[in-house]
Scaffold this motif. Structure first.
Motif, short mmCIF file in Angstrom:
data_model
loop_
_atom_site.label_atom_id
_atom_site.label_comp_id
_atom_site.label_asym_id
_atom_site.label_seq_id
_atom_site.Cartn_x
_atom_site.Cartn_y
_atom_site.Cartn_z
N VAL A 1 45.37 41.89 40.60
CA VAL A 1 44.56 43.11 40.57
C VAL A 1 43.11 42.78 40.89
O VAL A 1 42.69 41.62 40.84
CB VAL A 1 44.65 43.82 39.20
N TYR A 2 42.34 43.82 41.18
CA TYR A 2 40.90 43.69 41.44
C TYR A 2 40.12 44.42 40.36
O TYR A 2 40.17 45.65 40.27
CB TYR A 2 40.52 44.33 42.77
N PRO A 3 39.36 43.72 39.50
CA PRO A 3 38.41 44.40 38.61
C PRO A 3 37.16 44.80 39.40
O PRO A 3 36.96 44.33 40.52
CB PRO A 3 38.07 43.35 37.55
N ASP A 4 36.31 45.62 38.80
CA ASP A 4 35.04 45.96 39.44
C ASP A 4 33.98 44.90 39.18
O ASP A 4 33.04 44.74 39.97
CB ASP A 4 34.56 47.33 38.97
N ALA A 5 34.11 44.18 38.08
CA ALA A 5 33.24 43.04 37.77
C ALA A 5 33.92 42.24 36.67
O ALA A 5 34.74 42.78 35.92
CB ALA A 5 31.85 43.50 37.32
N LEU A 6 33.57 40.96 36.58
CA LEU A 6 34.15 40.14 35.51
C LEU A 6 33.28 38.93 35.25
O LEU A 6 32.43 38.56 36.07
CB LEU A 6 35.58 39.72 35.85
#
Length: 206
Positions: free
Chosen positions: A97-102
């Motif tokens: 998956v792709y988070p928006d920031a981490l």
């Protein structure tokens, strides 16, 4: 009497045959994603295109990535901040998956030798939209929980000043904090900093 035009096992000419969706391997997904102009998540063997993000969503994503980078710069521990282009792999689910920031602590750990699939986020941020908020709050949160390093989850609305922070106090116990005041701070216990809500919503009009 059964018509000779249809076998006895078919009760109506309107019966349709549904095909199973095509399943891909992780390797096939990565090969296709490398050539794609759009982002896709790898869920249950399927390649799912991410919805197009609107301007406010993108502004908030950049704001929080910048704010996080500035906030961790002089901390005793080394934290690395990633933007929305970083894939997170969920080994127990074989999904990506792709988070928006981490954020990760000390050094990134990757599942693959090409360093595409990160597996040790400590903090994950998602900017909510109408098309994704149910998934972000439910199914995607549950997916992140399968990662042993995952300690904090931040959900930010783009249409109003509103943020949810979920912090893992111990296995299976998550504490929720809601911030709705533009002049308040967003507490992030996993890395020991607070971010200005006003800074996160800079250049976003409601």
């Amino acid at each position: 009497m059964v018509s000779e035009a249809f076998p006895a096992t078919i009760s109506s000419p309107m019966v349709s045959f549904l095909r199973e969706p095509k399943r891909y391997t992780l390797e096939e997904y990565l090969q296709r994603e490398e050539k794609s102009q759009n982002k896709h998540e790898f869920i249950d063997g399927q390649i799912i295109r991410k919805p197009m993000a609107k301007g406010p969503h993108n502004i908030i994503s950049v704001n929080i990535t910048t704010a996080l980078s500035n906030a961790v710069e002089n901390l005793p521990l080394n934290y690395v901040i990633f933007s929305s282009d970083q894939k997170v792999y969920l080994p127990s689910l074989d999904e990506s998956v792709y988070p928006d920031a981490l954020a990760i602590c000390e050094r990134p750990i990757y599942w693959d030798k090409d360093k595409l699939l990160l597996i040790n986020p400590i903090l994950v941020v998602e900017v909510l939209s109408k098309s994704t908020q149910s998934y972000d709050r439910g199914g995607k949160f549950d997916k992140y929980k399968t990662l042993p390093t995952f300690k904090e989850y931040v959900l930010i609305r783009q249409d109003k000043c509103y943020a949810e922070v979920w912090f893992r106090e111990k296995p299976g116990l998550w504490h929720e904090t809601i911030v709705t005041d533009l002049e308040s701070q967003l507490p992030l216990q996993s890395i020991g900093v607070s971010l200005s809500m006003e800074r996160l919503y800079r250049n976003v009009g409601f």
